[in-house]
Design a protein around this motif. Structure first.
Motif, PDB file in Angstrom:
ATOM      1  N   ARG A 324      74.888  28.100 -19.020  1.00  0.00           N
ATOM      2  CA  ARG A 324      75.779  27.248 -18.155  1.00  0.00           C
ATOM      3  C   ARG A 324      75.726  27.649 -16.758  1.00  0.00           C
ATOM      4  O   ARG A 324      75.544  28.919 -16.699  1.00  0.00           O
ATOM      5  CB  ARG A 324      77.160  27.489 -18.726  1.00  0.00           C
ATOM      6  N   LEU A 325      76.164  26.875 -15.953  1.00  0.00           N
ATOM      7  CA  LEU A 325      76.021  27.305 -14.458  1.00  0.00           C
ATOM      8  C   LEU A 325      76.903  28.401 -14.020  1.00  0.00           C
ATOM      9  O   LEU A 325      76.186  29.503 -13.612  1.00  0.00           O
ATOM     10  CB  LEU A 325      76.552  26.114 -13.555  1.00  0.00           C
ATOM     11  N   ASP A 326      78.082  28.771 -14.511  1.00  0.00           N
ATOM     12  CA  ASP A 326      79.068  29.937 -14.155  1.00  0.00           C
ATOM     13  C   ASP A 326      78.350  30.794 -14.738  1.00  0.00           C
ATOM     14  O   ASP A 326      78.241  32.129 -14.273  1.00  0.00           O
ATOM     15  CB  ASP A 326      80.324  29.506 -14.587  1.00  0.00           C
ATOM     16  N   GLN A 327      77.798  30.885 -16.077  1.00  0.00           N
ATOM     17  CA  GLN A 327      77.119  32.105 -16.775  1.00  0.00           C
ATOM     18  C   GLN A 327      75.886  32.394 -15.858  1.00  0.00           C
ATOM     19  O   GLN A 327      75.743  33.689 -15.809  1.00  0.00           O
ATOM     20  CB  GLN A 327      76.827  31.787 -18.152  1.00  0.00           C
ATOM     21  N   MET A 328      75.366  31.657 -15.250  1.00  0.00           N
ATOM     22  CA  MET A 328      74.033  32.261 -14.263  1.00  0.00           C
ATOM     23  C   MET A 328      74.565  32.987 -13.389  1.00  0.00           C
ATOM     24  O   MET A 328      73.846  33.970 -12.923  1.00  0.00           O
ATOM     25  CB  MET A 328      73.392  30.724 -14.216  1.00  0.00           C
ATOM     26  N   PHE A 329      75.714  32.716 -12.537  1.00  0.00           N
ATOM     27  CA  PHE A 329      75.985  33.374 -11.623  1.00  0.00           C
ATOM     28  C   PHE A 329      76.419  34.872 -12.334  1.00  0.00           C
ATOM     29  O   PHE A 329      76.285  35.846 -11.291  1.00  0.00           O
ATOM     30  CB  PHE A 329      77.324  32.694 -10.976  1.00  0.00           C
ATOM     31  N   THR A 330      77.309  34.988 -13.324  1.00  0.00           N
ATOM     32  CA  THR A 330      77.428  36.377 -13.809  1.00  0.00           C
ATOM     33  C   THR A 330      76.392  36.837 -14.297  1.00  0.00           C
ATOM     34  O   THR A 330      76.185  38.182 -13.718  1.00  0.00           O
ATOM     35  CB  THR A 330      78.506  36.027 -15.027  1.00  0.00           C
ATOM     36  N   ASP A 331      75.395  36.385 -15.015  1.00  0.00           N
ATOM     37  CA  ASP A 331      74.150  37.034 -15.083  1.00  0.00           C
ATOM     38  C   ASP A 331      73.194  37.777 -13.774  1.00  0.00           C
ATOM     39  O   ASP A 331      72.975  38.598 -13.909  1.00  0.00           O
ATOM     40  CB  ASP A 331      72.890  36.130 -15.678  1.00  0.00           C
ATOM     41  N   ALA A 332      73.378  36.731 -13.026  1.00  0.00           N
ATOM     42  CA  ALA A 332      72.758  37.515 -11.498  1.00  0.00           C
ATOM     43  C   ALA A 332      73.171  38.507 -10.738  1.00  0.00           C
ATOM     44  O   ALA A 332      72.525  39.499 -10.390  1.00  0.00           O
ATOM     45  CB  ALA A 332      72.773  36.317 -10.562  1.00  0.00           C
ATOM     46  N   PHE A 333      74.393  38.941 -11.439  1.00  0.00           N
ATOM     47  CA  PHE A 333      75.097  40.112 -10.977  1.00  0.00           C
ATOM     48  C   PHE A 333      74.927  41.294 -11.858  1.00  0.00           C
ATOM     49  O   PHE A 333      75.462  42.487 -11.937  1.00  0.00           O
ATOM     50  CB  PHE A 333      76.425  39.930 -10.358  1.00  0.00           C
ATOM     51  N   SER A 334      74.398  40.897 -13.158  1.00  0.00           N
ATOM     52  CA  SER A 334      74.163  41.996 -14.243  1.00  0.00           C
ATOM     53  C   SER A 334      73.145  42.907 -14.038  1.00  0.00           C
ATOM     54  O   SER A 334      72.212  42.422 -13.441  1.00  0.00           O
ATOM     55  CB  SER A 334      74.334  41.305 -15.663  1.00  0.00           C
ATOM     56  N   LYS A 335      72.992  44.133 -14.376  1.00  0.00           N
ATOM     57  CA  LYS A 335      71.814  44.945 -14.146  1.00  0.00           C
ATOM     58  C   LYS A 335      70.699  44.588 -15.007  1.00  0.00           C
ATOM     59  O   LYS A 335      69.580  44.904 -14.828  1.00  0.00           O
ATOM     60  CB  LYS A 335      72.289  46.305 -14.471  1.00  0.00           C
ATOM     61  N   ILE A 369      81.358  31.970  -5.814  1.00  0.00           N
ATOM     62  CA  ILE A 369      81.650  33.031  -5.028  1.00  0.00           C
ATOM     63  C   ILE A 369      82.981  33.593  -5.098  1.00  0.00           C
ATOM     64  O   ILE A 369      83.223  34.834  -5.136  1.00  0.00           O
ATOM     65  CB  ILE A 369      81.352  32.762  -3.739  1.00  0.00           C
ATOM     66  N   GLU A 370      84.027  32.689  -5.036  1.00  0.00           N
ATOM     67  CA  GLU A 370      85.233  33.015  -5.112  1.00  0.00           C
ATOM     68  C   GLU A 370      85.711  33.825  -6.344  1.00  0.00           C
ATOM     69  O   GLU A 370      86.425  34.695  -6.359  1.00  0.00           O
ATOM     70  CB  GLU A 370      86.242  31.918  -4.695  1.00  0.00           C
ATOM     71  N   ARG A 371      85.007  33.433  -7.406  1.00  0.00           N
ATOM     72  CA  ARG A 371      85.308  34.124  -8.762  1.00  0.00           C
ATOM     73  C   ARG A 371      84.923  35.344  -8.804  1.00  0.00           C
ATOM     74  O   ARG A 371      85.429  36.478  -9.199  1.00  0.00           O
ATOM     75  CB  ARG A 371      84.744  33.125  -9.773  1.00  0.00           C
ATOM     76  N   LEU A 372      83.630  35.721  -8.090  1.00  0.00           N
ATOM     77  CA  LEU A 372      82.996  36.839  -8.410  1.00  0.00           C
ATOM     78  C   LEU A 372      83.659  37.894  -7.081  1.00  0.00           C
ATOM     79  O   LEU A 372      83.530  39.250  -7.480  1.00  0.00           O
ATOM     80  CB  LEU A 372      81.323  36.628  -8.398  1.00  0.00           C
ATOM     81  N   ARG A 373      83.659  37.295  -6.127  1.00  0.00           N
ATOM     82  CA  ARG A 373      84.159  38.089  -5.048  1.00  0.00           C
ATOM     83  C   ARG A 373      85.089  39.626  -5.218  1.00  0.00           C
ATOM     84  O   ARG A 373      84.868  40.396  -4.694  1.00  0.00           O
ATOM     85  CB  ARG A 373      84.587  37.371  -3.937  1.00  0.00           C
ATOM     86  N   PRO A 374      85.997  39.343  -6.046  1.00  0.00           N
ATOM     87  CA  PRO A 374      86.739  40.388  -6.556  1.00  0.00           C
ATOM     88  C   PRO A 374      86.368  41.744  -7.281  1.00  0.00           C
ATOM     89  O   PRO A 374      86.664  42.577  -6.999  1.00  0.00           O
ATOM     90  CB  PRO A 374      88.026  39.735  -7.110  1.00  0.00           C
TER      91      PRO A 374
END
Length: 481
Positions: A324-335, A369-374
């Motif tokens: 899922r697209l949102d999960q991809m964004f989360t993955d991109a910021f995981s180590k 971006i707004e979801r991950l920013r905080p």
């Protein structure tokens, strides 16, 4: 008469065994992407960014026609350099041989003996004019030369030594053209005992002469490949590798006949595919290559960008939903998705770029971006330090992909570890005589390189001291009932 559009081009220079193996995978996969999109055999602007259209019957590399004409023969905008013949001989005999003229390949026979000084000083002096001439010839074929990509390893002699000499030559000869370096760092268990010397000596040059450096760690690549192989062998749902996946191999999977480093090289090649996608294809929010340095590097020396790719592990079979697209964004910021052992999410961001490919809407980008920013800590004076790009053409075999480039203090532990390995050798003066016997090299080169690395680490530490904690946990995604 109508004025023809100016073609923005980039030239890729691959130096040493690792650099040329990665470079060849890039050219192979780039051709695959373009053939997937370009069905009519027309030399379009997308192709012209990294390829010339040439008449194969002419030795001067001309006569192929401008963008809009039929493809006569493609020639890569590239210069390949190695001081051993093996890899370049394979290129001239392999399936990519028509992409290069023999003059684009510069080689010797004896190699650099895993010695930075031999590559940088000895071969750098001998081959300086020939390298400059070939780079100038490639540059003259470009309407608007925007960027040089340099690919080399840090642990050996040719990649680290001659690779950084080439970087300095580019700065001297083409000071206005952006210089982006993809540098592959050795693991702590590297079998080249002098790799800490080579890496630290090379880092001084990268810090002083590159506009941006994308550090890639061998250990991270090995970890990623190991996880992908494990998923392929266990056959877990959602983890079957696609036949036409570009992540692992040209055969679409981890072939038993491939060399151990082929899959690792492929991951780096995919990084280059994604970072160049906006230059090669159209999109609603394209990002010029020189914008990477312009937007992500607030301090000239702090230009080391940590990269992460997704999808990386979940290369789903066609019958199973993709990530899922949102999960991809989360993955991109995981180590787990970083191409070096680093955890940017728990360190300080100076800036961040998100480069998306496929059918992704600007609203999806902004929402994530707004979801991950905080959850992310940015320097106080650049809390809006996001750069975004949307390219409409996805990688072959995928619906979308995401490349994140983070200018982040998380690179500091890797640099400290490298410094420690350097000091362990240098304290004993081990192997120094091999370097000091090379014309142009003296002991001050070691102490200055160590001082440069220590100063770089201190600059990251000073920024870290200003870090404040993220304000809140990320909002959870709602699950539709």
């Amino acid at each position: 008469m109508p004025v023809s559009a100016v073609t923005i081009c980039a030239v890729l220079l691959s130096v040493g065994q690792c650099g040329n193996q990665v470079g060849c995978r890039f050219w192979d996969l780039a051709l695959r992407e373009h053939s997937h999109v370009n069905k009519k055999g027309i030399y379009d602007e997308a192709l012209s960014s990294f390829f010339q259209n040439v008449d194969p019957r002419r030795s001067d590399g001309g006569g192929g026609g401008a963008p809009g004409s039929r493809i006569s023969g493609l020639r890569a905008r590239a210069v390949l350099v190695d001081m051993e013949e093996g890899v370049l001989s394979e290129v001239l005999q392999g399936p990519l041989r028509q992409l290069f003229s023999s003059t684009q390949l510069i080689s010797d026979v004896s190699g650099s003996g895993n010695n930075w000084a031999v590559g940088h000083h000895s071969y750098g002096s001998v081959y300086r004019e020939q390298i400059v001439e070939q780079v100038r010839r490639a540059a003259e074929q470009c309407d608007c030369l925007q960027c040089f990509f340099i690919i080399h390893s840090m642990g050996g002699g040719t990649g680290s030594g001659l690779g950084t000499r080439v970087l300095k030559l580019l700065e001297d000869e083409f000071p206005e053209v952006c210089r982006l370096v993809t540098a592959v760092y050795p693991s702590a268990e590297d079998d080249v005992i002098t790799s800490p010397y080579n890496s630290v000596l090379a880092m001084r040059e990268l810090t002083e002469h590159a506009d941006c450096v994308l550090p890639i760690e061998n250990q991270s690549l090995m970890d990623i490949v190991s996880k992908i192989q494990h998923m392929a062998h266990t056959g877990k749902p959602g983890s079957v590798i696609k036949k036409d996946s570009t992540i692992i191999s040209g055969q679409g999977g981890v072939s038993k006949t491939e060399k151990p480093f082929d899959a690792m090289n492929n991951i780096v090649a995919n990084l280059l595919l994604n970072i160049t996608s906006s230059a090669r294809f159209e999109g609603s929010l394209n990002m010029d290559l020189n914008e990477i340095a312009m937007n992500l590097v607030p301090f000239p020396r702090l230009h080391y960008l940590v990269s992460s790719l997704t999808p990386l592990y979940t290369l789903a079979d066609v019958n199973i939903p993709t990530r899922r697209l949102d999960q991809m964004f989360t993955d991109a910021f995981s180590k787990d998705h970083q191409l070096m052992r680093a955890d940017p999410k728990h360190n300080l961001y100076l800036a961040c770029a998100l480069m998306l490919r496929g059918n992704v809407q600007l609203s999806d980008l902004r929402r994530n971006i707004e979801r991950l920013r905080p959850t992310l800590s940015f320097v106080q004076w650049n809390t809006e330090g996001w750069k975004t790009g949307l390219c409409s053409v996805p990688p072959v075999g995928h619906t979308h992909s995401l490349l994140a480039l983070a200018n982040n203090t998380c690179v500091k532990p890797s640099f400290m570890d490298l410094r420690e390995r350097f000091v362990r050798l240098y304290r004993k003066k081990a192997h120094l005589h091999h370097y000091l016997g090379v014309d142009g090299m003296d002991v001050s080169g070691f102490s200055e390189a160590l001082s440069s690395l220590s100063a770089l680490i201190d600059e990251y530490s000073q920024l870290d001291s200003t870090k404040t904690a993220p304000t809140q946990e990320p909002p959870r995604l709602n699950i539709a009932c």
